[in-house]
Design a protein around this motif. Structure first.
Motif, PDB file in Angstrom:
ATOM      1  N   LYS A   1      10.896   5.655  -1.672  1.00 20.87           N
ATOM      2  CA  LYS A   1       9.454   6.013  -1.991  1.00 20.87           C
ATOM      3  C   LYS A   1       8.367   4.831  -1.613  1.00 20.87           C
ATOM      4  O   LYS A   1       8.708   3.720  -1.183  1.00 20.87           O
ATOM      5  CB  LYS A   1       9.344   5.968  -3.804  1.00 20.87           C
ATOM      6  N   ASN A   2       7.288   5.269  -1.294  1.00 25.64           N
ATOM      7  CA  ASN A   2       6.248   4.234  -0.751  1.00 25.64           C
ATOM      8  C   ASN A   2       5.616   3.548  -1.877  1.00 25.64           C
ATOM      9  O   ASN A   2       4.883   4.440  -2.856  1.00 25.64           O
ATOM     10  CB  ASN A   2       5.170   4.971   0.030  1.00 25.64           C
ATOM     11  N   PRO A   3       5.631   2.253  -2.078  1.00 22.67           N
ATOM     12  CA  PRO A   3       5.332   1.627  -3.275  1.00 22.67           C
ATOM     13  C   PRO A   3       3.765   1.916  -3.439  1.00 22.67           C
ATOM     14  O   PRO A   3       3.301   1.968  -4.575  1.00 22.67           O
ATOM     15  CB  PRO A   3       5.447   0.301  -3.068  1.00 22.67           C
ATOM     16  N   ALA A   4       3.084   1.907  -2.468  1.00 21.11           N
ATOM     17  CA  ALA A   4       1.399   2.149  -2.607  1.00 21.11           C
ATOM     18  C   ALA A   4       1.201   3.626  -3.260  1.00 21.11           C
ATOM     19  O   ALA A   4       0.348   3.613  -4.198  1.00 21.11           O
ATOM     20  CB  ALA A   4       0.836   2.127  -1.200  1.00 21.11           C
ATOM     21  N   ALA A   5       1.908   4.527  -2.894  1.00 18.29           N
ATOM     22  CA  ALA A   5       1.866   5.773  -3.369  1.00 18.29           C
ATOM     23  C   ALA A   5       2.376   5.795  -4.847  1.00 18.29           C
ATOM     24  O   ALA A   5       1.782   6.696  -5.498  1.00 18.29           O
ATOM     25  CB  ALA A   5       2.680   6.812  -2.568  1.00 18.29           C
TER      26      ALA A   5
ATOM     27  N   ALA B   1       2.069   3.390  -6.829  1.00 20.34           N
ATOM     28  CA  ALA B   1       1.152   2.647  -7.690  1.00 20.34           C
ATOM     29  C   ALA B   1      -0.144   3.773  -7.808  1.00 20.34           C
ATOM     30  O   ALA B   1      -0.722   3.560  -8.983  1.00 20.34           O
ATOM     31  CB  ALA B   1       0.461   1.532  -7.021  1.00 20.34           C
ATOM     32  N   LEU B   2      -0.294   4.349  -6.853  1.00 17.26           N
ATOM     33  CA  LEU B   2      -1.751   5.214  -6.952  1.00 17.26           C
ATOM     34  C   LEU B   2      -1.434   6.475  -8.187  1.00 17.26           C
ATOM     35  O   LEU B   2      -2.279   6.662  -8.815  1.00 17.26           O
ATOM     36  CB  LEU B   2      -2.007   5.891  -5.825  1.00 17.26           C
TER      37      LEU B   2
ATOM     38  N   ARG C   1       0.754   6.268 -10.441  1.00 15.90           N
ATOM     39  CA  ARG C   1       0.729   5.698 -11.846  1.00 15.90           C
ATOM     40  C   ARG C   1      -0.605   5.462 -12.578  1.00 15.90           C
ATOM     41  O   ARG C   1      -0.883   5.727 -13.659  1.00 15.90           O
ATOM     42  CB  ARG C   1       1.602   4.341 -11.751  1.00 15.90           C
TER      43      ARG C   1
END
Length: 78
Positions: free
Chosen positions: A34-38, A40-41, A43
């Protein structure tokens, strides 16, 4: 921790465990892709969803929704 796919058949699972113990098979778990930035968005959107919806409703609409939910919750089963 990532979930690994293990055989459901008892005999196949036993063979896999034996192979891992003897070093014939790897016991590697798949990496988190999973892409951490995606994440976070996604969430952030989940944190404001209910409050944003409630702020857009009129008091009458909120009351109607609450009454409908209460009727469903306390409905008698026949």
């Amino acid at each position: 921790m990532a979930k690994t796919n293990r055989p459901k058949d008892t005999n196949q699972l036993a063979k896999l465990i034996a192979d891992i113990a003897t070093g014939e098979a790897d016991n590697d778990t798949p990496e988190d892709t999973k892409n951490p930035a995606a994440v976070a968005l996604g969430r952030l959107g989940g944190l404001k969803g209910g409050k944003a919806r409630a702020s857009k409703l009129t008091p009458e609409q909120r009351k109607e929704i609450a009454q409908k939910a209460a009727q469903k919750r306390w409905k008698k089963e026949d």
